[in-house]
Design a protein around this motif. Structure first.
Motif, mmCIF file in Angstrom:
data_model
loop_
_atom_site.group_PDB
_atom_site.id
_atom_site.type_symbol
_atom_site.label_atom_id
_atom_site.label_comp_id
_atom_site.label_asym_id
_atom_site.label_seq_id
_atom_site.Cartn_x
_atom_site.Cartn_y
_atom_site.Cartn_z
ATOM 1 N N GLU A 267 0.631 -1.096 -0.003
ATOM 2 C CA GLU A 267 -0.244 0.398 0.093
ATOM 3 C C GLU A 267 1.175 1.264 0.368
ATOM 4 O O GLU A 267 0.620 2.056 -0.902
ATOM 5 C CB GLU A 267 -0.666 0.246 1.597
ATOM 6 N N ASP A 268 2.134 0.997 0.714
ATOM 7 C CA ASP A 268 2.756 2.476 0.419
ATOM 8 C C ASP A 268 3.397 2.464 -0.798
ATOM 9 O O ASP A 268 3.602 3.719 -0.819
ATOM 10 C CB ASP A 268 3.689 2.463 1.960
ATOM 11 N N ASP A 271 1.182 4.244 -2.554
ATOM 12 C CA ASP A 271 1.269 5.728 -2.634
ATOM 13 C C ASP A 271 2.215 5.838 -2.641
ATOM 14 O O ASP A 271 2.147 7.214 -3.386
ATOM 15 C CB ASP A 271 0.993 5.572 -1.262
ATOM 16 N N GLU A 274 2.168 6.945 -6.623
ATOM 17 C CA GLU A 274 0.870 8.126 -6.448
ATOM 18 C C GLU A 274 1.582 9.610 -6.538
ATOM 19 O O GLU A 274 1.322 10.271 -6.951
ATOM 20 C CB GLU A 274 0.324 7.585 -6.085
ATOM 21 N N ARG A 275 2.380 10.285 -5.484
ATOM 22 C CA ARG A 275 2.540 10.402 -4.465
ATOM 23 C C ARG A 275 3.418 11.072 -6.130
ATOM 24 O O ARG A 275 4.069 12.396 -6.565
ATOM 25 C CB ARG A 275 3.242 10.871 -3.636
ATOM 26 N N LEU A 312 4.435 7.807 4.623
ATOM 27 C CA LEU A 312 4.833 7.192 4.402
ATOM 28 C C LEU A 312 5.044 6.588 5.833
ATOM 29 O O LEU A 312 5.870 7.252 6.282
ATOM 30 C CB LEU A 312 5.703 6.291 3.104
#
Length: 558
Positions: A267-268, A271, A274-275, A312
């Protein structure tokens, strides 16, 4: 490991296993450097030795009594559409390709001549005929710095003394090598994660297909690596596709991956990309076309500063392989141990790499109890989001009690050093070796490397081993720290002999080593290498210190 003070030595030191602070401090590489030209085929044969690879002829050179081939492609450049793609076989060439120069390191902040076009191997061999054991070495560097061309990993000495073919290489690092996002899935393989691990597997397939061309036995490949490379060594040996390729492994000071300390959660990782895409004004698939320096800088910015202040929650110390169900089905501590023979190595004082002079994550050494509590809490925060004060106090108390029982120093610097090295390195390495001895189907041999470095450096730090395995403790920039006297040369020769005999399929043996049995926890079955007598068989020292981690709930439960 720590070095003397010259800028060259500092760079080499940092290129081995640095922490996020290094990336933030290093000079940024201009975006154009990411596509810097790698060695290209020569138009005519040189005067050196020529080998025929599966992609074409390569011309190398000689170094002492061995032949050397540098910068030999094992995969296509992972650029453009192949960024975040599974490695593809190298394109064939005509004529004879020049293989006398190293290729650029994989793209990173630590080395200014790095490039995305970096998937090349280096081979040292005593001769092009024969069927010698092959030793493949994976460099460390926290999964975001380092290179197979580092002078520390010059393969001449082990190739010559051990009569082996020695291979080093580069693999993708940082944002380009160690993440996950399903929108980056390769259209051919479906893989969307851990491209650096995929590179390493591709290199091993390439070595098997080409070993005979360099005088090696394609059915006798031993995989070795240090730190992040030791972690990969362990993980690759567990992959079904590697069972017919890797015959045995030598993980050294393996940085076994676990969250939240040494790996991002899926998940991180998702993320993170995407960041980065949002910051660069593009989509996640659009990162394949984005400026490489911008991608690298945005990735490193996510992991700058204390872990508790970052966006994160995982990857708190390093951002290694991510569990994707394919290349890394689960963390090492949740999987069976390897089915191949294992020679597991760790250093006596792993932590002094980080707490001694020249640390890649420099912090003031604690001088009193208050500073010691703060320093230990910072270590514990590498592997946990919350650290109660009582956990910090218990850690210090347990280590102080162990030091008193074993008549070891208990000053703040020593305790901080032991806690750092044990929590992140020595405890997972030792406990997994013990598990293998209890439940594994193949022999495991355990070595503690104990030769001390010279003041002002101290202990036997993480990464001290590479200087002796490759004989590069003799280099002018290394000798003031590691020594180059008769004892050091005997230790280095012994290390090489042990690995070379192991690579030939026997129990590790060497002239200065007593008969070394397979590891049995609680018995005198570990080899201590680097003593005044060169080597001795004993029980593993400093076992009491590891009980804190077993009982506290901090870190992986092995």
């Amino acid at each position: 490991m720590p070095k003397a003070d010259s800028s060259d030595r500092t760079l080499s030191r940092r290129s081995l296993l640095a922490a996020p602070a290094l990336a933030a401090a290093a000079a940024a590489v201009p975006g154009g450097a990411a596509a810097a030209a790698a060695p290209r085929p020569a138009t005519a044969a040189g005067t050196g030795p020529v080998a025929r690879t599966t992609s074409g002829l390569v011309c190398g050179t000689t170094s002492g009594r061995v032949l050397v081939f540098r910068g030999v492609p094992y995969a296509q450049a992972p650029t453009g559409a192949l960024r975040f793609a599974s490695p593809r076989p190298p394109r064939p060439w005509t004529g004879v390709r020049d293989a006398t120069r190293f290729a650029p390191p994989s793209y990173q902040s630590a080395l200014p001549d790095s490039s995305e076009d970096s998937l090349y191997a280096n081979i040292w061999t005593p001769g092009l005929r024969g069927a010698r054991p092959v030793l493949v070495y994976i460099h460390g560097g926290g999964w975001f710095v380092g290179a197979g061309s580092d002078p520390l990993y010059d393969g001449e000495r082990p190739a010559d003394r051990g009569d082996m073919v020695v291979v080093t290489f580069n693999y993708r690092l940082g944002a380009f090598g160690w993440g996950l996002h399903d929108q980056l899935a390769d259209p051919d393989t479906g893989a969307c994660a851990d491209w650096g691990l995929q590179d390493q597997a591709a290199l091993l397939h390439w070595v098997r297909d080409n070993a005979a061309a360099f005088g090696g036995d394609p059915d006798n490949i031993t995989l070795c690596g240090t730190s992040a490379g030791g972690s990969s060594t362990w993980q690759l040996s567990l992959l079904p596709e590697m069972r017919s390729v890797v015959r045995r492994i030598v993980p050294i000071s393996a940085a076994h991956a676990w969250t939240p300390a040494v790996s991002l959660t899926p998940e991180d990782a998702t993320d993170a990309y995407e960041r980065i895409a949002h910051r660069l004004g593009t989509t996640v698939p659009g990162l394949r076309r984005a400026d490489a320096a911008a991608v690298k800088d945005a990735w490193e910015a996510l992991f700058t500063g204390p872990p508790e202040s970052r966006p994160l929650r995982s990857g708190r110390e390093y951002q290694g392989p991510v569990v994707d169900g394919i290349w890394m089905p689960a963390p090492d501590h949740e999987r069976p141990t390897p089915t191949v023979p294992v020679l597991s190595v760790h250093t006596r004082t792993e932590g002094s790499f980080f707490t001694g002079p020249g640390s890649p994550t420099p912090s003031p050494a604690p001088r009193d109890e208050a500073e010691l509590r703060a320093a230990v809490r910072a270590v514990l925060l590498k592997g946990a989001e919350e650290v109660p004060e009582e956990l910090t106090q218990r850690c210090i108390a347990d280590y102080r009690a162990a030091a008193a029982a074993e008549r070891l120093p208990d000053d703040p610097l020593t305790l901080w050093t032991e806690i750092w090295g044990d929590g992140l390195f020595r405890r997972p390495v030792v406990r997994l070796a013990e598990r293998h001895a209890r439940t594994g189907t193949s022999p495991v041999y355990v070595m503690e490397f104990a030769h001390p470095v010279r003041p002002p450096y101290f202990g036997t730090p993480h990464e001290a081993t590479s200087r002796f395995l490759f004989g590069t403790h003799r280099l002018p920039q290394e000798a003031p720290v590691y020594g180059d006297g008769p004892l050091e040369r005997r230790i280095s020769d012994t290390f090489i002999d042990l690995v070379a005999s192991f690579a030939r399929g026997t129990a590790p043996t060497a002239a200065d080593v007593p008969s070394w049995p397979a590891f049995a926890p609680g018995r005198a079955t570990a080899l201590i290498l680097g003593t005044e007598r060169v080597a001795e068989i004993a029980e593993l020292p400093k076992q009491r210190q590891l009980r804190f981690w077993d009982d506290s709930g901090w870190g992986p439960r092995v």
